[in-house]
Design a protein around this motif. Structure first.
Motif, PDB file in Angstrom:
ATOM      1  N   PHE A 176     -11.703 -70.329  38.655  1.00 26.92           N
ATOM      2  CA  PHE A 176     -12.648 -70.709  39.698  1.00 26.92           C
ATOM      3  C   PHE A 176     -13.712 -71.682  39.183  1.00 26.92           C
ATOM      4  CE2 PHE A 176     -10.803 -66.671  40.952  1.00 26.92           C
ATOM      5  CZ  PHE A 176     -10.409 -66.933  42.255  1.00 26.92           C
ATOM      6  N   THR A 177     -13.302 -72.547  38.270  1.00 19.57           N
ATOM      7  CA  THR A 177     -14.108 -73.680  37.854  1.00 19.57           C
ATOM      8  C   THR A 177     -13.238 -74.929  37.972  1.00 19.57           C
ATOM      9  OG1 THR A 177     -13.494 -73.470  35.516  1.00 19.57           O
ATOM     10  CG2 THR A 177     -15.469 -72.294  36.245  1.00 19.57           C
ATOM     11  N   VAL A 178     -13.860 -76.103  37.903  1.00 14.83           N
ATOM     12  CA  VAL A 178     -13.092 -77.337  38.064  1.00 14.83           C
ATOM     13  C   VAL A 178     -12.155 -77.546  36.884  1.00 14.83           C
ATOM     14  CG1 VAL A 178     -13.228 -79.819  38.404  1.00 14.83           C
ATOM     15  CG2 VAL A 178     -14.917 -78.326  39.482  1.00 14.83           C
ATOM     16  N   GLY A 179     -12.668 -77.521  35.663  1.00 14.03           N
ATOM     17  CA  GLY A 179     -11.849 -77.548  34.454  1.00 14.03           C
ATOM     18  C   GLY A 179     -10.928 -78.740  34.335  1.00 14.03           C
ATOM     19  N   LEU A 180     -11.414 -79.933  34.678  1.00 13.99           N
ATOM     20  CA  LEU A 180     -10.568 -81.124  34.642  1.00 13.99           C
ATOM     21  C   LEU A 180     -10.434 -81.677  33.231  1.00 13.99           C
ATOM     22  CD1 LEU A 180     -11.837 -82.974  37.814  1.00 13.99           C
ATOM     23  CD2 LEU A 180      -9.513 -82.163  37.442  1.00 13.99           C
TER      24      LEU A 180
ATOM     25  N   HIS B 233       2.301 -73.704  29.918  1.00 19.43           N
ATOM     26  CA  HIS B 233       0.896 -73.934  30.253  1.00 19.43           C
ATOM     27  C   HIS B 233       0.181 -72.587  30.279  1.00 19.43           C
ATOM     28  CE1 HIS B 233       1.686 -78.090  31.110  1.00 19.43           C
ATOM     29  NE2 HIS B 233       2.532 -77.808  32.093  1.00 19.43           N
ATOM     30  N   ARG B 234      -0.952 -72.512  29.597  1.00 16.07           N
ATOM     31  CA  ARG B 234      -1.666 -71.238  29.475  1.00 16.07           C
ATOM     32  C   ARG B 234      -3.142 -71.406  29.829  1.00 16.07           C
ATOM     33  NH1 ARG B 234       0.781 -69.164  23.624  1.00 16.07           N
ATOM     34  NH2 ARG B 234       2.988 -69.505  24.134  1.00 16.07           N
ATOM     35  N   PRO B 235      -3.438 -71.597  31.095  1.00 19.90           N
ATOM     36  CA  PRO B 235      -4.834 -71.784  31.471  1.00 19.90           C
ATOM     37  C   PRO B 235      -5.685 -70.538  31.317  1.00 19.90           C
ATOM     38  CG  PRO B 235      -3.451 -71.636  33.419  1.00 19.90           C
ATOM     39  CD  PRO B 235      -2.525 -71.705  32.245  1.00 19.90           C
ATOM     40  N   TYR B 236      -5.045 -69.411  31.028  1.00 17.50           N
ATOM     41  CA  TYR B 236      -5.758 -68.149  30.835  1.00 17.50           C
ATOM     42  C   TYR B 236      -6.110 -67.913  29.366  1.00 17.50           C
ATOM     43  CZ  TYR B 236      -0.788 -67.488  30.162  1.00 17.50           C
ATOM     44  OH  TYR B 236       0.518 -67.677  29.772  1.00 17.50           O
ATOM     45  N   ASP B 237      -5.896 -68.920  28.491  1.00 10.73           N
ATOM     46  CA  ASP B 237      -6.101 -68.724  27.048  1.00 10.73           C
ATOM     47  C   ASP B 237      -7.540 -68.944  26.599  1.00 10.73           C
ATOM     48  OD1 ASP B 237      -6.412 -71.444  27.224  1.00 10.73           O
ATOM     49  OD2 ASP B 237      -4.763 -71.964  25.867  1.00 10.73           O
ATOM     50  N   GLY B 238      -8.442 -69.143  27.542  1.00  6.92           N
ATOM     51  CA  GLY B 238      -9.836 -69.375  27.191  1.00  6.92           C
ATOM     52  C   GLY B 238     -10.235 -70.833  27.216  1.00  6.92           C
ATOM     53  N   SER B 239      -9.250 -71.735  27.341  1.00  3.03           N
ATOM     54  CA  SER B 239      -9.560 -73.169  27.373  1.00  3.03           C
ATOM     55  C   SER B 239     -10.245 -73.567  28.675  1.00  3.03           C
ATOM     56  CB  SER B 239      -8.282 -73.992  27.180  1.00  3.03           C
ATOM     57  OG  SER B 239      -7.317 -73.663  28.176  1.00  3.03           O
TER      58      SER B 239
END
Length: 297
Positions: free
Chosen positions: A21-25, A11-17
């Motif tokens: 500190f946002t919801v990002g659901l 899992h790479r939540p730092y990839d720009g997707s």
């Protein structure tokens, strides 16, 4: 049958997707709600140690949550039975974690505690109240710099007190509307990430990176990725919140075929964090050194 190993940096939540500190659901399917992997035995063993050491530190439940807890256990066992037959076998009155020697009987303890002993995820129940949804029951063995004893009974705004950009900002309002409007047939997922100085799962105390970061010391750090899911319980209307910890050793970064992209994406998000966000993540002193080391990679 042993499970095939999950690759690091899955899992790479730092990839720009998504942005920190946002919801990002994002919507997910029932088949991906839970994530057993090759660390199942180790993670469950660590949960057992923590339950035995100090149960109240990692498990709390208000008295009127028994029915909601049973709903969570029913959802967990149904999901394991349908989608994870290689790791779990569910029978009348018990469940077995295959290959680990664990057989968990039902009805001998709070149902949420039983469910937590079957999966790597931590499990939290949120219930609507006068001040919004609040935490009424939880099994949280692997917190990321917070204590369950300080959060139980509190509303979302109270739980996130001190989190940058949550209270008094759009994020808190969006989360409030999400909880109000979440349907029972919806499963949604979001991620958090940070960099920790070790791979301990149980991290109730904030701990920043206190040493100078070089290419050699970078290999001692771990990307701690939290995968969080939300779904509404069909009978009580409460919301069950799962938290699954993935540890990616930065020592493995040099072995990845796409290491340049991973390092670049991670560096970009580090440099975009504000001072408050860096301080919350414990990286305010080490951010520039980490970013420079990633750039050299």
């Amino acid at each position: 049958m042993p499970m095939p190993p999950e690759p690091p940096f899955q899992h790479r939540p730092y990839d720009g997707s998504t942005r920190p500190f946002t919801v990002g659901l994002k919507p997910i399917g029932e088949e991906t709600w839970l994530e057993p992997d090759q660390f199942l035995d180790a993670h469950l063993a660590e949960k057992e140690r923590l339950f035995a050491q100090d149960l109240r530190a990692v498990f709390r439940a208000e008295e009127d949550t028994c029915a909601a807890q049973r709903e969570v256990l029913d959802l967990v066992t149904d999901n394991l039975m349908r989608f994870h037959p290689l790791t779990h076998r569910v029978e009348a009155g018990s469940a077995t974690v295959i290959g680990t020697g664990r057989r968990i009987a039902f009805g001998q303890e709070p149902a949420l505690l039983t469910a937590s002993k079957l999966v790597q995820e931590d499990l939290v129940i949120m219930r609507e109240g006068p001040d919004g949804y609040r935490l009424v029951a939880a099994s949280v063995c692997f917190p990321s710099s917070w204590r369950l004893s300080e959060k139980i009974g509190r509303s979302m705004s109270g739980i996130h007190e001190g989190v940058p950009d949550f209270n008094g900002a759009r994020m808190g309002q969006v989360v409030g509307r999400l909880f109000e409007n979440l349907a029972t047939d919806q499963l949604v997922c979001r991620f958090n990430w940070s960099i920790y100085p070790d791979d301990n799962l149980h991290h109730p105390i904030p701990e920043g990176i206190a040493f100078a970061v070089t290419e050699e010391s970078l290999a001692r750090l771990f990307l701690r990725v939290e995968r969080q899911t939300l779904r509404r319980l069909p009978k009580s209307g409460d919301i069950v919140f799962t938290i699954r910890i993935h540890h990616d050793p930065l020592a493995k970064l040099a072995e990845q075929e796409d290491r340049k992209r991973i390092a670049s994406d991670l560096r970009s998000q580090l440099m975009d964090l504000t001072a408050d966000q860096l301080d919350y993540k414990g990286m305010i002193r080490a951010r520039d050194e980490i970013a420079e080391t990633l750039e050299r990679m």
